[in-house]
Write an enzyme that holds these catalytic residues in place. Structure first.
Site, PDB file in Angstrom:
ATOM      1  CG  HIS A  93     -43.299  25.143  51.767  1.00 31.91           C
ATOM      2  ND1 HIS A  93     -42.614  25.241  52.800  1.00 31.91           N
ATOM      3  CD2 HIS A  93     -43.311  24.141  50.920  1.00 31.91           C
ATOM      4  CE1 HIS A  93     -42.156  24.120  52.749  1.00 31.91           C
ATOM      5  NE2 HIS A  93     -42.202  23.522  51.808  1.00 31.91           N
ATOM      6  CD  GLU A 163     -44.845  20.203  51.772  1.00 30.93           C
ATOM      7  OE1 GLU A 163     -43.961  19.584  51.046  1.00 30.93           O
ATOM      8  OE2 GLU A 163     -44.479  21.242  52.149  1.00 30.93           O
ATOM      9  CB  SER A 207     -39.375  12.491  54.660  1.00 29.30           C
ATOM     10  OG  SER A 207     -38.797  13.322  55.905  1.00 29.30           O
TER      11      SER A 207
HETATM   12  P1  13P Z   1     -38.436  17.251  51.948  1.00 29.57           P
HETATM   13  O1  13P Z   1     -38.994  16.303  51.050  1.00 29.57           O
HETATM   14  O2  13P Z   1     -36.903  17.591  51.968  1.00 29.57           O
HETATM   15  O3  13P Z   1     -38.806  16.562  53.212  1.00 29.57           O
HETATM   16  O4  13P Z   1     -39.360  18.473  51.716  1.00 29.57           O
HETATM   17  C1  13P Z   1     -40.565  18.576  51.719  1.00 29.57           C
HETATM   18  C2  13P Z   1     -40.889  19.882  51.424  1.00 29.57           C
HETATM   19  O5  13P Z   1     -41.064  20.773  52.006  1.00 29.57           O
HETATM   20  C3  13P Z   1     -41.620  20.089  49.870  1.00 29.57           C
HETATM   21  O6  13P Z   1     -42.336  21.345  49.898  1.00 29.57           O
END
Ligand code: 13P
Length: 249
Positions: A93, A163, A207
């Site tokens: 992550h 991500e 998001s």
């Molecule tokens: P958000 O959905 O709050 O943007 O976070 C995404 C995330 O980091 C999931 O691992």
């Protein structure tokens, strides 16, 4: 069936709010959406959540694992996560990369360790805003992927979460068409770099909410979502999983 709609609770939750979340989630989730849903609570609540979910099909994952075990004070091993009832773990992550200085090679070691312990993996990759703005996202992602998976045999539903760092918690995200193109690219890279030419599922994170889920899930290569903020509400998270199940393909 692998987990495709995954809630990453990050460092949130409490014994009391977790119970309310579980009640809300099971009140709203459709049966067939339950088996593709998963949540990753903080380690300290894994036991509680595994217990509260034991008569259901939702899967439980950990938010990270260490790449080793033994003399590693404060860290959590793949073996311990498996022992507690985790079906999979997230690794790589961007918050781990940024705040805990983990690099692509650490993530490669975690992947190997997880596979040795028969723990499934969701591996996160994603570019910062400067890279996105300069139009070099593909090159950036390719390096993350090659460093972490080149020459490895991949199995056990190995999944990538794309991500973009700038999309996390910001309310801004690339268009679903752009994401689709990147997901196809990721599948091609993993397929050619892995020893066994493995094609992973690629889920999107950053998001995601019940407002944009339908638009995202209409794309052929957006195989699911990794959800932060919106996963903290059991009803909202269930709604996203229900939208996924009702998508047209
Ligand atoms: P958000 O959905 O709050 O943007 O976070 C995404 C995330 O980091 C999931 O691992």
């Amino acid at each position: 069936m692998s987990a495709l709609i995954i809630g990453n609770w990050k460092s949130n939750g409490s014994k009391e709010t977790n119970k309310l979340w579980i009640k809300d989630f099971f009140k709203h989730i459709k049966d067939d959406a339950e088996s593709i849903s998963a949540i990753c609570p903080p380690y300290v609540y894994l036991n509680q959540i595994v217990d509260l979910c034991k008569r259901s099909n939702i899967k439980i994952g950990s938010q990270d694992i260490d790449f080793s075990q033994g003399a590693r004070t404060g860290s959590i091993s793949a073996k311990a996560c498996k022992d507690l009832g985790c079906n999979f773990s997230i690794i790589g992550h961007s918050e781990r990369r940024e705040f805990f200085k983990e690099d692509n090679l650490d993530i490669r070691k975690k992947l190997i360790c997880a596979q040795d312990n028969n723990l499934k993996i969701v591996m996160c990759i994603g570019e910062p805003i400067e890279v996105y703005d300069s139009g070099t996202t593909k090159e950036f992602l390719k390096k993350q992927l090659i460093d972490s998976i080149d020459g490895l045999d991949l199995f056990n539903d190995f999944t990538i979460a794309y991500e973009p760092i700038w999309a996390i918690g910001s309310g801004k995200l690339p268009s679903s068409e752009e994401i689709n193109v990147i997901h196809l690219y990721i599948k091609d890279i993993v397929q050619s770099a892995s020893k066994n030419n493995f094609t992973p599922k690629v889920i999107y994170g950053g998001s995601v909410s019940s407002k944009n889920a339908e638009d995202l899930f209409k794309e052929d290569h957006i195989d699911g979502a990794l959800i932060g903020g919106a996963s903290l509400n059991g009803k909202e998270f269930a709604n996203i999983a229900n939208i996924y199940i009702n998508r047209g393909h």
